[in-house]
Motif scaffolding. Structure first.
Motif, PDB file in Angstrom:
ATOM      1  N   LEU A  55      -2.390  -4.831  -8.063  1.00 36.10           N
ATOM      2  CA  LEU A  55      -1.645  -4.342  -9.225  1.00 36.10           C
ATOM      3  C   LEU A  55      -0.150  -4.227  -8.903  1.00 36.10           C
ATOM      4  O   LEU A  55       0.239  -4.150  -7.740  1.00 36.10           O
ATOM      5  CB  LEU A  55      -2.171  -2.972  -9.654  1.00 36.10           C
ATOM      6  N   ILE A  56       0.668  -4.186  -9.950  1.00 35.79           N
ATOM      7  CA  ILE A  56       2.109  -3.976  -9.809  1.00 35.79           C
ATOM      8  C   ILE A  56       2.436  -2.518 -10.110  1.00 35.79           C
ATOM      9  O   ILE A  56       1.931  -1.956 -11.094  1.00 35.79           O
ATOM     10  CB  ILE A  56       2.896  -4.898 -10.759  1.00 35.79           C
ATOM     11  N   LEU A  57       3.279  -1.911  -9.281  1.00 32.75           N
ATOM     12  CA  LEU A  57       3.737  -0.538  -9.506  1.00 32.75           C
ATOM     13  C   LEU A  57       5.103  -0.556 -10.175  1.00 32.75           C
ATOM     14  O   LEU A  57       5.971  -1.361  -9.833  1.00 32.75           O
ATOM     15  CB  LEU A  57       3.841   0.223  -8.182  1.00 32.75           C
ATOM     16  N   HIS A  58       5.294   0.370 -11.132  1.00 28.28           N
ATOM     17  CA  HIS A  58       6.524   0.440 -11.908  1.00 28.28           C
ATOM     18  C   HIS A  58       7.183   1.813 -11.748  1.00 28.28           C
ATOM     19  O   HIS A  58       6.486   2.838 -11.727  1.00 28.28           O
ATOM     20  CB  HIS A  58       6.239   0.218 -13.397  1.00 28.28           C
ATOM     21  N   GLN A  59       8.501   1.811 -11.661  1.00 28.02           N
ATOM     22  CA  GLN A  59       9.276   3.047 -11.740  1.00 28.02           C
ATOM     23  C   GLN A  59      10.612   2.741 -12.409  1.00 28.02           C
ATOM     24  O   GLN A  59      10.925   1.575 -12.694  1.00 28.02           O
ATOM     25  CB  GLN A  59       9.467   3.684 -10.366  1.00 28.02           C
ATOM     26  N   SER A  60      11.375   3.792 -12.697  1.00 26.33           N
ATOM     27  CA  SER A  60      12.525   3.648 -13.589  1.00 26.33           C
ATOM     28  C   SER A  60      13.810   3.224 -12.901  1.00 26.33           C
ATOM     29  O   SER A  60      14.746   2.789 -13.575  1.00 26.33           O
ATOM     30  CB  SER A  60      12.768   4.970 -14.334  1.00 26.33           C
ATOM     31  N   THR A  61      13.889   3.333 -11.577  1.00 28.49           N
ATOM     32  CA  THR A  61      15.092   2.923 -10.849  1.00 28.49           C
ATOM     33  C   THR A  61      14.687   2.210  -9.561  1.00 28.49           C
ATOM     34  O   THR A  61      13.594   2.434  -9.027  1.00 28.49           O
ATOM     35  CB  THR A  61      15.981   4.125 -10.476  1.00 28.49           C
TER      36      THR A  61
END
Length: 315
Positions: free
Chosen positions: A57-63
């Protein structure tokens, strides 16, 4: 129970923090989000999609700083790409930090990381203190969703909340770049053109986009993006569509088409073709056709990613 469709990023963040699954809009496609540090939530993502556990899976964050905290190390060229391309449709595969559950990475010693550009998912990510794992919000192997309605049609009875951010601006999944032995390598063509990556780095990069077993990144399996009918990809389609057989063209101009003829972009615009790709594949899936002929697009820029999806949809 059907998923609630709403537009409140605070509600989406609350549900993610409670371990629920939330469909989230990105500039690429809608993602099926869950707390990446919560093994139960991650397992529920795999279950909802019928996704094999060997597909990471791909992990996402805002910066960049927040998401790169989940990498054990970051090569200089990865930092260059992050600075130039984030937020945006680029995923970097880097050595994983110890905090990441094995299920997220399918047991690999690397993790896929991204900072998306859509303002609504960024509002959600700003409100949570964990990375969000978010593969495309569709059953595994099928056409990726580019609207909230697409998500509701395919996964509406398996998830809790759909955050509606309108149609996706790019319409193709992110490009994935890894750094095996320190060499930047494209593992999936997507919304950031290979030429743009090479421009940032000032050199050519390797491209290795297909894996038939234990993929090193999401979206590398040979057969994927299927509309559920037989597709034939060609350089130029000469026939007209029929009730049993659709035809999809590129750059067909304004000449009259029949009801079973589709065009990724009548004016020959690759950005428009990328935005329309999954919508057209979904129309083929729901149009009652037994088969379809699809024209390839010019093999440069986003065209390389579009053709990659078309070829794999035809497997």
């Amino acid at each position: 129970m059907r998923a609630i469709i709403g537009t409140d990023p605070e509600e989406a963040a609350r549900r993610l923090s409670a371990g629920q699954l939330v469909a989230l809009p990105t500039e690429t496609v809608y993602g099926l989000g869950g707390n990446a540090l919560n093994a139960t939530a991650v397992g529920n993502i795999f279950s909802a999609k019928n996704r094999p556990s060997f597909d990471p899976l791909i992990l996402h964050q805002s910066t960049p700083d927040r998401v790169l905290a989940y990498a054990d190390s970051v090569p200089d060229e990865a930092q260059q790409l992050a600075g130039a391309c984030w937020p945006g449709p680029l995923t970097l595969v880097l050595p994983r930090a110890a905090a990441i559950p094995d299920l997220v990475t399918s047991g690999l010693d690397t993790v896929a990381l991204r900072v998306p550009a859509h303002p609504l998912i960024r509002e959600v990510l700003d409100r949570v203190d964990f990375p969000v794992a978010a593969p495309s919000a569709n059953p595994f192997g099928y056409v990726s969703p580019v609207t909230a309605a697409h998500v509701a049609d395919q996964l509406g009875d398996r998830i809790d909340y759909i955050l509606d951010g309108g149609p996706c601006r790019v319409g193709l999944e992110s490009t994935i770049v890894a750094f095996p032995r320190g060499e930047p390598t494209v593992l999936r063509k997507g919304g950031t053109a290979v030429e743009d990556i090479e421009s940032v780095l000032g050199r050519a990069v390797a491209v290795r986009t297909v894996s038939s077993s234990r993929p090193a990144a999401p979206g590398m399996l040979v057969s994927h993006y299927s509309p559920g009918i037989a597709l034939r990809v060609v350089d130029r389609a000469g026939e007209r569509g029929t009730p049993d057989h659709a035809v999809v063209r590129f750059g067909g101009g304004t000449e009259t088409r029949g009801p079973h003829d589709y065009d990724l972009s009548a004016r020959g615009d690759l950005d428009e073709a990328a935005r329309n790709l999954f919508t057209v594949l979904r129309q083929l899936a729901t149009g009652g056709y037994g088969s379809a002929t699809v024209e390839l697009v010019p093999e440069h820029g986003l065209g390389r990613a579009i053709n990659d999806r078309l070829r794999r949809a035809s497997k």
